[in-house]
Design an enzyme around this catalytic site. Structure first.
Site, mmCIF file in Angstrom:
data_model
loop_
_atom_site.group_PDB
_atom_site.id
_atom_site.type_symbol
_atom_site.label_atom_id
_atom_site.label_comp_id
_atom_site.label_asym_id
_atom_site.label_seq_id
_atom_site.Cartn_x
_atom_site.Cartn_y
_atom_site.Cartn_z
ATOM 1 N N HIS A 125 0.811 -1.222 0.000
ATOM 2 C CA HIS A 125 0.000 0.000 0.000
ATOM 3 C C HIS A 125 0.847 1.278 0.000
ATOM 4 C CE1 HIS A 125 -3.677 -2.168 0.391
ATOM 5 N NE2 HIS A 125 -3.403 -2.635 1.590
ATOM 6 N N ASP A 155 -2.755 -10.782 -2.360
ATOM 7 C CA ASP A 155 -3.344 -10.243 -1.140
ATOM 8 C C ASP A 155 -4.805 -9.860 -1.413
ATOM 9 O OD1 ASP A 155 -2.169 -8.798 1.627
ATOM 10 O OD2 ASP A 155 -3.962 -7.846 0.831
ATOM 11 N N HIS A 209 -6.384 -7.315 -0.495
ATOM 12 C CA HIS A 209 -6.488 -5.884 -0.766
ATOM 13 C C HIS A 209 -5.689 -5.531 -2.026
ATOM 14 C CE1 HIS A 209 -6.872 -6.348 3.655
ATOM 15 N NE2 HIS A 209 -7.863 -5.499 3.480
#
Length: 337
Positions: free
Chosen positions: A122, A159, A161
């Site tokens: 992220h 993942d 996300h």
């Protein structure tokens, strides 16, 4: 497998009740203690200049100063302490080790898997978010490109996300291919099919935002019918898996239905693809917040490389996800199935 590990990563203390804790690495180590053929490598931390190759200098300095002042909440989800600076460099260094080791010929039972924390996918060029400070997979990819060890790198992010940071860092680059399977609408809300790259790098980003509830068959179908053919066309020298295990059906923060065996299925297909195109493989840990399911997921990847035969899905993918893959294939010029 050979696991990159550094005790320094345990010193990144996120506090009580935070899902991204040092217990994640402890659980992985406990799970691997029961498996055959596990080897640990303590790699050197990344240099500040190596991290700054994918992050803005001002942000790197800001994060360093933030930790030097004792840390705190960078944002409501992303927490640091003084030791988080050295832990983040250690985590990035482990990912760099994994990439370099893979390109040096470590494969099969010696395939490298970096189990550092904090995670990375992220983190964008100029900011931390989503538990992440330095984008470990991006640091690793850029380091081997800069050193002339690889001309083209593919990053596959499983993942739950979307790895918005990895996508953003390489969104206008045609030497790094980023592919993600993630839960639609989950944090951080990015990763639509239409996000394919820009400024001459169109097609270098491939997103598969699966509906909540997707399971093994949906993930395997997505990889086989969209990601694998796109990666074959890209023809990378190195294939990095951003390996989060939070799409597991028992993970506390997602609604996906991947089983432990499902991660073996994905691992098998990564192996087969990279064998077919003669590409090195490295794994970099991302998320996974159920301690048992995280340790089982990492262990099943190891067991697959150690010779365990993965099963095949015992059901068909959901029709809505078959239709979604047709959209992805059309967006990338792969044609409909």
């Amino acid at each position: 497998m050979r696991f990159g590990y550094n005790e320094t990563c345990l010193e990144h203390d996120t506090g009580a009740r935070h899902p991204e804790t040092a217990d994640r690495l402890r659980a992985i180590r406990r799970g691997l203690a029961k498996r055959h053929g596990v080897e640990y490598i303590e790699a050197a931390p990344a240099d500040k200049s190596t991290v700054a190759a994918v992050h803005e200098d001002a942000y790197v300095d800001e994060f360093h100063d933030f930790c030097q002042r004792g840390g705190g909440n960078w944002d409501p989800d992303t927490v640091a302490v003084e030791e988080s600076w050295v832990a983040a460099l250690a985590s990035a260094g482990l990912a760099e080790w994994a990439a370099r080791s893979a390109l040096a010929g470590d494969d099969g039972r010696d395939t490298p898997f970096s189990i550092g924390r904090p995670p990375g996918h992220h983190a964008v060029e100029d900011d931390a978010m989503g538990f992440c400070f330095f984008n470990n997979a991006a640091v690793a990819a850029q380091a081997v490109i800069d050193d002339g060890l690889a001309e083209r790198v593919a990053i596959f992010d499983w993942d739950v996300h979307h790895g918005n940071g990895t996508q953003d860092i390489f969104y206008d680059r045609d030497d790094v291919f980023y592919a993600s399977i993630h839960e639609e609408g989950l944090y951080p809300g990015t990763g639509e099919i239409e996000e394919t790259g820009e400024d001459g790098a169109e097609g270098s980003t491939l997103n598969i935002p699966l509906r909540a509830g997707a399971g093994d068959a949906d993930y395997v179908y997505s990889f086989e019918e969209a990601i694998a053919p796109a990666v074959e066309q890209f023809d990378p020298d190195l294939f990095i898996v951003s390996a989060g295990f939070d799409a597991h059906r028992h993970d506390p923060i997602s609604r996906m239905r991947v089983s432990t065996e499902g991660y073996a299925m994905l691992t098998k297909r990564v192996q087969e693809l990279c064998d077919d195109i003669d590409t090195a493989i490295a794994f970099v840990l991302e998320g996974g917040y159920g301690l048992d399911t995280l340790s089982e997921g990492v262990a099943i990847v190891h067991e697959t490389f150690d010779g365990r035969l993965a099963m095949d899905p015992d059901e068909d993918p959901a029709e809505e996800n078959v239709d979604l893959i047709d959209e992805v294939r059309d967006a990338h010029g792969l044609g409909s199935k």
